[in-house]
Design an enzyme around this catalytic site. Structure first.
Site, mmCIF file in Angstrom:
data_model
loop_
_atom_site.group_PDB
_atom_site.id
_atom_site.type_symbol
_atom_site.label_atom_id
_atom_site.label_comp_id
_atom_site.label_asym_id
_atom_site.label_seq_id
_atom_site.Cartn_x
_atom_site.Cartn_y
_atom_site.Cartn_z
ATOM 1 N N ARG A 1 0.793 -0.933 -0.025
ATOM 2 C CA ARG A 1 0.053 0.267 -0.141
ATOM 3 C C ARG A 1 0.925 1.481 0.137
ATOM 4 O O ARG A 1 1.448 1.604 0.999
ATOM 5 C CB ARG A 1 -0.751 0.037 1.029
ATOM 6 C CG ARG A 1 -1.808 1.150 1.290
ATOM 7 C CD ARG A 1 -2.431 1.475 2.572
ATOM 8 N NE ARG A 1 -3.468 2.237 2.714
ATOM 9 C CZ ARG A 1 -3.036 3.281 3.730
ATOM 10 N NH1 ARG A 1 -1.768 2.979 4.410
ATOM 11 N NH2 ARG A 1 -3.310 4.791 4.268
ATOM 12 N N ARG B 1 -8.817 19.160 6.145
ATOM 13 C CA ARG B 1 -8.041 19.148 7.336
ATOM 14 C C ARG B 1 -7.643 20.679 7.080
ATOM 15 O O ARG B 1 -7.850 21.600 6.937
ATOM 16 C CB ARG B 1 -6.850 18.495 6.521
ATOM 17 C CG ARG B 1 -6.272 16.957 6.791
ATOM 18 C CD ARG B 1 -4.978 16.383 5.706
ATOM 19 N NE ARG B 1 -5.226 15.239 5.752
ATOM 20 C CZ ARG B 1 -4.790 14.373 7.365
ATOM 21 N NH1 ARG B 1 -4.718 15.294 8.286
ATOM 22 N NH2 ARG B 1 -4.939 13.247 6.553
ATOM 23 N N LYS C 1 -12.944 2.865 0.694
ATOM 24 C CA LYS C 1 -12.579 2.850 1.965
ATOM 25 C C LYS C 1 -13.709 2.967 2.601
ATOM 26 O O LYS C 1 -14.870 4.427 2.465
ATOM 27 C CB LYS C 1 -11.400 3.268 2.525
ATOM 28 C CG LYS C 1 -10.267 3.276 1.867
ATOM 29 C CD LYS C 1 -9.141 3.786 2.414
ATOM 30 C CE LYS C 1 -8.961 4.221 3.368
ATOM 31 N NZ LYS C 1 -7.928 4.993 3.519
ATOM 32 N N THR D 1 -6.035 -0.223 9.811
ATOM 33 C CA THR D 1 -5.963 0.902 11.355
ATOM 34 C C THR D 1 -5.390 0.019 12.639
ATOM 35 O O THR D 1 -6.766 -0.626 13.232
ATOM 36 C CB THR D 1 -6.990 1.362 11.532
ATOM 37 O OG1 THR D 1 -7.623 2.212 10.095
ATOM 38 C CG2 THR D 1 -6.616 2.720 12.238
#
Length: 472
Positions: free
Chosen positions: A34, A71, A217, A275
């Site tokens: 990844r 963000r 995702k 995760t």
């Protein structure tokens, strides 16, 4: 020798991507690399790709996009600033502005208008919690719910609030085009909310006439709620529990994970659990007992793949982390049984699906030691994988990218081979090759599933016999 069936994905950083390092992870059990586009450039990502290809053409490569995320902008003070519970924090509009203690800016121009009063704003994966208490045309006033430090470029989550971010950023588009141009295998798109997000990605892939496959995702409530329509538009799913655990109450995550795995399984879609699986191994050589159990439960729930992030991207014990996952998988897989009664959904090749189910069912009644198949698109391999046979499965593919796509499917050992003129030629040649590699012995009973070669109608043929009978 028993081989691991659960696939392992390792995040590789451009700061540590030499061939010796990648080879060590591959030999320890890594199946997919990844690349996190949030932390690399196109140039540095290319270095990772080149080195992976030097190690083995069987390693699949997945590029992870940033997706529609919010963000804080860059901050004038790299160390950030401290806040205490009850402090007032103000957000303002200005995507190109530098954030400071006086005003925080975000990378989304409509943040102020779309976030209402009375909701929570979570910063840095929930480390900082704010409550919105007031707003004007261009400012949003918040109160801090806890002490902490706010830094620039940290993630922002607004649970249960629908934010109208574009599905694909310019950076995402550039990485997707780059992935298509460089023969990568998967694009994992972040923060997928609905089928429209995936169609935007697929449009770019189609314009490049690429075989890239989309992994959606799931990281927020909207994605969970729309999982059925999302499954219809993607190749597979990643349950990204980091942001998911921020957006949704943490106690709900295990059930959500279990339900998504089950849906993927029935739809023949590879599913990845990601995760903090071995998070302590970023700094320590051994996992906690809870982490071992977490990895084991993902395998018991029948995930196709489990993923390492910081453990291999920048951790102190990357090789040990992969070895640990492999050990857990080898132990747990011994206690799994095939899903003989599974009914596949949305089947596009019913003959192949029936043959796959019959073959796996036959392994419970006959001493079959291995299953061998040919597959043009990978579909038959995914059908067989869905039933989770307890014997090795060897898939012979006619394209390298199909071989690498099956690197994400549970229990499939994929190889690339040249096309054959007949089923007989395929069976005789490939069984001989597998015998030479000591995958089984001449007297072992094996099962063959094959198709009409050169077409895409799927498997149409099944045979069960001793290996020596197939090579005569």
């Amino acid at each position: 020798m028993y081989k691991k069936k659960t696939k392992i994905i390792c995040t590789i950083s451009d700061r540590r991507c030499d061939t010796d390092f990648i080879r060590s992870l591959y030999e320890a059990g890594m199946n997919v690399v990844r690349i996190n586009s949030a932390h690399t450039t196109l140039e540095s990502s290319m270095e990772i790709v080149k080195n992976v290809r030097k190690v083995s053409d069987r390693i699949a490569i997945l590029i992870d996009t940033k997706g529609p995320e919010i963000r804080i902008t860059e901050m004038d003070n790299l160390e950030g600033f401290k806040i205490e519970k009850g402090d007032t924090i103000t957000f303002a509009d200005g995507v190109d502005h530098v954030s400071s203690k006086d005003l925080l800016y975000t990378n989304y121009s409509n943040f102020i208008s779309e976030v209402p009063i009375g909701v929570k704003i979570l910063i840095d994966d929930g480390e900082i919690s704010l409550t919105t208490v007031g707003k004007s045309i261009d400012k949003l006033i918040c109160k801090a719910d806890n002490n902490g430090i706010i830094k620039g470029k940290k993630s922002i989550n607004v649970p249960n609030v629908k934010i109208m971010l574009p599905s694909v950023s310019e950076k995402d588009k550039n990485f997707i085009i780059w992935a298509a141009d460089n023969d990568l295998d998967f694009v994992a798109h972040s923060f997928v909310r609905n089928k429209s997000d995936l169609r935007a990605v697929q449009k770019i892939i189609d314009e490049k006439n690429s075989h890239l496959k989309i992994i959606a995702k799931i990281e927020n409530q909207e994605g969970v709620s729309n999982i059925d329509e999302i499954l219809s538009q993607c190749y597979g799913i990643m349950v990204a529990r980091g942001d998911l655990g921020v957006e949704i109450e943490y106690q709900k995550i295990p059930i959500i994970q279990n339900k998504i795995i089950d849906k993927c399984h029935r739809r023949k879609k590879p599913v990845i659990i990601a995760t903090q699986m071995l998070h302590t191994m970023i700094e320590r050589p051994r996992p906690t007992r809870a982490e071992v159990t977490d990895v084991a439960n993902a395998i018991l729930q029948s995930a196709d793949a489990i993923m390492l992030s910081g453990e291999t991207a920048g951790g102190a014990y990357p090789l040990e982390a992969v070895q640990t996952m492999t050990k857990i998988a080898l132990e747990i897989e011994q206690y799994q049984t095939p899903f003989y009664d599974l009914e596949l959904q949305n089947v596009t090749a019913p003959i192949a699906a029936v043959l796959a189910k019959c073959m796996v069912d036959a392994t419970s009644k006959l001493p079959i030691k291995a299953i061998v198949l040919d597959t043009l698109s990978g579909r038959t391999g995914r059908y067989i994988s869905a039933f989770r046979p307890n014997v090795p499965v060897y898939a012979k593919c006619y394209q390298n990218y199909v071989m690498r796509e099956l690197a994400l499917s549970y229990g499939i050992n994929a190889f690339c081979t040249d096309p054959y003129d007949s089923k007989e030629d395929f069976i005789k040649t490939e069984v001989k090759a597998l015998l030479k590699d000591k995958c089984f012995s001449r007297n072992d009973t094996i099962g063959i599933i094959a198709g009409s070669f050169g077409t895409s109608i799927g498997a149409t043929y099944m045979e069960i016999s001793a290996a020596l009978n197939m090579i005569m």
